[in-house]
Design a protein around this motif. Structure first.
Motif, mmCIF file in Angstrom:
data_model
loop_
_atom_site.group_PDB
_atom_site.id
_atom_site.type_symbol
_atom_site.label_atom_id
_atom_site.label_comp_id
_atom_site.label_asym_id
_atom_site.label_seq_id
_atom_site.Cartn_x
_atom_site.Cartn_y
_atom_site.Cartn_z
ATOM 1 N N PRO A 31 0.829 -1.214 0.000
ATOM 2 C CA PRO A 31 0.000 0.000 0.000
ATOM 3 C C PRO A 31 0.865 1.267 0.000
ATOM 4 O O PRO A 31 1.922 1.287 0.621
ATOM 5 C CB PRO A 31 -0.777 -0.098 1.315
ATOM 6 N N LYS A 32 0.391 2.269 -0.729
ATOM 7 C CA LYS A 32 1.133 3.534 -0.794
ATOM 8 C C LYS A 32 1.116 4.218 0.568
ATOM 9 O O LYS A 32 2.079 4.792 1.006
ATOM 10 C CB LYS A 32 0.483 4.458 -1.829
ATOM 11 N N ASP A 33 -0.055 4.139 1.226
ATOM 12 C CA ASP A 33 -0.223 4.806 2.513
ATOM 13 C C ASP A 33 -0.038 3.775 3.621
ATOM 14 O O ASP A 33 -0.726 2.761 3.646
ATOM 15 C CB ASP A 33 -1.641 5.408 2.551
ATOM 16 N N SER A 34 0.894 4.054 4.539
ATOM 17 C CA SER A 34 1.205 3.034 5.547
ATOM 18 C C SER A 34 0.054 2.831 6.533
ATOM 19 O O SER A 34 0.041 1.872 7.288
ATOM 20 C CB SER A 34 2.491 3.384 6.289
ATOM 21 N N ASP A 38 1.379 -2.625 5.891
ATOM 22 C CA ASP A 38 2.666 -2.728 5.211
ATOM 23 C C ASP A 38 2.526 -3.572 3.953
ATOM 24 O O ASP A 38 3.207 -3.352 2.964
ATOM 25 C CB ASP A 38 3.690 -3.344 6.152
ATOM 26 N N LEU A 39 1.628 -4.535 4.018
ATOM 27 C CA LEU A 39 1.322 -5.350 2.840
ATOM 28 C C LEU A 39 -0.198 -5.550 2.819
ATOM 29 O O LEU A 39 -0.838 -5.485 3.869
ATOM 30 C CB LEU A 39 2.024 -6.707 2.932
ATOM 31 N N ALA A 40 -0.741 -5.755 1.634
ATOM 32 C CA ALA A 40 -2.196 -5.901 1.549
ATOM 33 C C ALA A 40 -2.563 -6.951 0.516
ATOM 34 O O ALA A 40 -1.814 -7.197 -0.435
ATOM 35 C CB ALA A 40 -2.830 -4.560 1.174
ATOM 36 N N PHE A 41 -3.728 -7.566 0.734
ATOM 37 C CA PHE A 41 -4.213 -8.581 -0.199
ATOM 38 C C PHE A 41 -5.615 -8.203 -0.655
ATOM 39 O O PHE A 41 -6.524 -8.036 0.171
ATOM 40 C CB PHE A 41 -4.227 -9.948 0.504
ATOM 41 N N PRO A 42 -5.825 -8.049 -1.974
ATOM 42 C CA PRO A 42 -7.156 -7.670 -2.464
ATOM 43 C C PRO A 42 -8.052 -8.913 -2.559
ATOM 44 O O PRO A 42 -7.642 -9.921 -3.129
ATOM 45 C CB PRO A 42 -6.862 -7.106 -3.858
ATOM 46 N N TYR A 79 -10.056 -5.319 1.055
ATOM 47 C CA TYR A 79 -8.639 -5.602 1.303
ATOM 48 C C TYR A 79 -8.416 -6.214 2.677
ATOM 49 O O TYR A 79 -9.107 -5.862 3.638
ATOM 50 C CB TYR A 79 -7.815 -4.308 1.238
ATOM 51 N N VAL A 80 -7.441 -7.108 2.742
ATOM 52 C CA VAL A 80 -6.929 -7.526 4.042
ATOM 53 C C VAL A 80 -5.585 -6.836 4.212
ATOM 54 O O VAL A 80 -4.680 -7.017 3.383
ATOM 55 C CB VAL A 80 -6.731 -9.056 4.110
ATOM 56 N N ASN A 81 -5.471 -6.001 5.227
ATOM 57 C CA ASN A 81 -4.234 -5.239 5.431
ATOM 58 C C ASN A 81 -3.401 -5.848 6.550
ATOM 59 O O ASN A 81 -3.909 -6.094 7.641
ATOM 60 C CB ASN A 81 -4.565 -3.784 5.788
ATOM 61 N N PHE A 82 -2.129 -6.050 6.250
ATOM 62 C CA PHE A 82 -1.219 -6.676 7.212
ATOM 63 C C PHE A 82 -0.268 -5.631 7.785
ATOM 64 O O PHE A 82 0.410 -4.941 7.032
ATOM 65 C CB PHE A 82 -0.397 -7.777 6.537
#
Ligand code: ARG
Length: 563
Positions: A31-34, A38-42, A79-82
């Motif tokens: 992701p551009k915006d933290s 830090d990582l994302a899954f669509p 999104y799942v954001n990690f």
């Protein structure tokens, strides 16, 4: 385990292995915006398969997923954001950099394949221009980036050392030339004769015939003509060599246009055999209508070869000698159409590497608003620009750090580095105007800014004394170090991207970001304070120094330890 793999593993389990780790890996985004992790899954890519709304899938995944290896995991729309565990992440990244040192970021994507890089390629008896500078520094950086991606670059200086202009130069020299003058200041004097020829031949067109005769003699190996030509070439190369030395740039081969003279007949024969030649107004051409291009002129009506004839021979020679995975030409964008024609002819001839021929174009460069041109006489000599830049750097260093022992050397590294960096930080295709004072500032988007950030890191490390980082716990989890560590982690991906796009500016921009975030870290953190995280902080400082130096090296810029 790499973070992406960590994420992919956890996801695959949470999805009951409906998707494999290999399926998931390429889908993971940064992701551009933290704030978005830090990582994302669509999840919309799963909507069809699971017959559910992506938002619902994201929520379900977060419900099920094992979060123990992460700081936390969130659903945000589809999104799942990690959010990575900062301490573990920091340990992984810093260990990787400190173990691999300057090899950090190296990959073997290129599988050792040869890549020929046609670069610099100035014309004999003319000053090397700012355009040739661009070709030289871009080509050199592209070569280092390719090497970092597992290729074997071969840097070839395709000197403009043949063509009808040498008939003119010989004619001019025999009329007005003076051996002593040429020995003293070769390029300036040869250009003077050449410029004079162009002025006078407007009134005395018969001079053109004389010049044509001299070129024909040169082509036929006439002793006097050959001797002069060799001499012009030699003195020109000496002058170019001084500039290459200053830039610290070397070549693997100097196969100029003349190198291919004895290979031109084969080109013509081969084109003939393949039925590609036709006549047009006495000249011999290859028709390129099929490619929506104008015909390529192979031989003039008097049988003389042309620039493209020699380039076809060059490409065939490279193909046979190196079997290149890619054949690259770092040449200004004004020759874009020409390289389309060249590629088309080689495709028609069935030269295997033709499909991997790439023209790497770049825009114009002006210095303090002034354009460069050889004929008008308003020449800005590259050598002068470099010298001026070094002089400004020397003055700055004298003010900033008067006790520095090796001032001369550092001034050279900073002055030259400023010009190289100032060129490479721009996307190649953009035109750039160079303001020397601007490029030499220690603040802002400059080479000296990056060099200075790295020298600052080195100075901290000197103060800290020797540390064996292999035994140091490298877990950092504060916000300032986090930004630096994420950037360090990003370096290998930038190295790949710069290679895919033949774009050194990717590395230059990256180095500016890393330098900036390190400076912020430095301003907010008491690095040398004696607490239990001191050595972890120093591990970060050392890692930054390594990656900044390596980034600058990929650009062809030196990194002085002190400045
Ligand atoms: N000498 C040429 C010039 O100064 C550039 C040569 C580029 N390389 C090539 N293979 N055509 O314009």
């Amino acid at each position: 385990m790499e973070n992406k793999e960590l994420v992919a593993n956890a996801l695959s389990k949470a999805l009951d292995n409906e998707l494999s780790v290999e399926d998931i890996l390429p889908k993971i985004e940064r992701p551009k915006d933290s704030k978005m992790g830090d990582l994302a899954f669509p999840t919309f890519i799963l909507a069809k398969k699971f017959r559910k709304a992506p938002q619902q899938i994201a929520a379900d995944v977060v419900e099920k997923i094992d979060q123990s290896s992460f700081d936390h995991v969130e659903a945000a729309g589809p999104y799942v954001n990690f959010f990575l565990d900062k301490s573990n992440f920091s340990e992984d990244v810093l260990s990787a950099v400190l173990e691999q040192k300057e090899n950090y970021g190296q990959n073997e994507d290129g599988k050792g394949g040869n890549v020929t890089i046609d670069m610099s390629s100035p014309n004999i008896a003319k000053p090397i221009s700012m355009g040739h500078l661009r070709s030289t520094v871009i080509g050199n950086s592209v070569a280092e980036i390719l090497r970092k991606n597992g290729y074997n670059p071969i840097k070839d200086n395709h000197l403009g050392d043949w063509g009808t202009q040498f008939g003119k130069l010989i004619t001019a020299y025999l009329m007005w030339g003076n051996e002593e003058d040429v020995k003293k200041d070769p390029i300036n004097n040869l250009v003077k004769y050449y410029v004079k020829f162009h002025k006078i031949d407007k009134e005395q067109p018969e001079l053109d015939d004389v010049a044509r005769d001299w070129f024909r003699k040169l082509e036929n190996g006439d002793e006097q003509a050959t001797k002069l030509w060799k001499w012009f070439r030699e003195v020109s190369l000496e002058a170019f060599g001084e500039i290459y030395d200053k830039l610290g740039i070397t070549f693997d081969t100097y196969n100029g246009e003349a190198f291919y003279n004895d290979k031109l007949q084969d080109v013509v024969d081969s084109l003939q055999e393949k039925g590609l030649l036709s006549k047009s107004q006495g000249a011999t051409i290859v028709d390129l209508q099929k490619y929506d291009l104008n015909p390529a002129l192979i031989l003039k009506s008097d049988g003389a070869s042309l620039y493209i004839t020699r380039d076809i021979a060059t490409a065939i020679y490279r193909d046979k000698t190196y079997h290149p995975a890619m054949n690259l030409y770092v040449v200004g964008s004004e020759q874009t159409y020409y390289f389309k024609q060249l590629k088309a002819v080689l495709m028609e001839m069935g030269v295997p590497s033709a499909k991997n021929l790439h023209h790497i174009p770049f825009g114009l460069i002006t210095v303090n608003g002034k354009k460069l041109s050889t004929r008008s006489g308003r020449i800005i000599l590259l050598d002068e620009v470099l010298n001026e830049s070094i002089a400004i750097a020397k003055k700055q260093i004298a003010e900033k750090n008067p006790d520095l022992p090796n001032k001369e050397e550092v001034a050279k590294e900073v002055g030259v580095g400023a010009i190289v960096f100032g060129d490479l930080k721009n996307e190649k295709i953009n035109n750039i105007d160079f303001n020397l004072e601007d490029q030499l500032r220690f603040e802002g988007e400059t080479g000296p800014y990056v060099q200075y950030a790295r020298a600052r890191a080195e100075s901290i490390l000197r103060k800290a004394g020797d540390i064996d980082f292999s035994n140091v716990d490298k877990k950092l989890n504060d916000a300032e170090s986090w930004n630096v560590i994420k950037l360090l982690n990003d370096f290998p991906a930038r190295v790949k991207m710069a290679c895919d796009e033949f774009e050194p500016s990717v590395i230059a921009k990256y180095s500016l970001r890393l330098a900036k975030s390190f400076n912020k870290y430095y301003a907010h953190t008491k690095i040398l304070d004696d607490d239990d995280q001191r050595d972890a902080r120093l591990a970060l400082v050392k890692s930054v120094s390594i990656v900044l130096k390596e980034s600058l090296r990929l650009l062809g810029v030196k990194a002085p330890d002190e400045m």
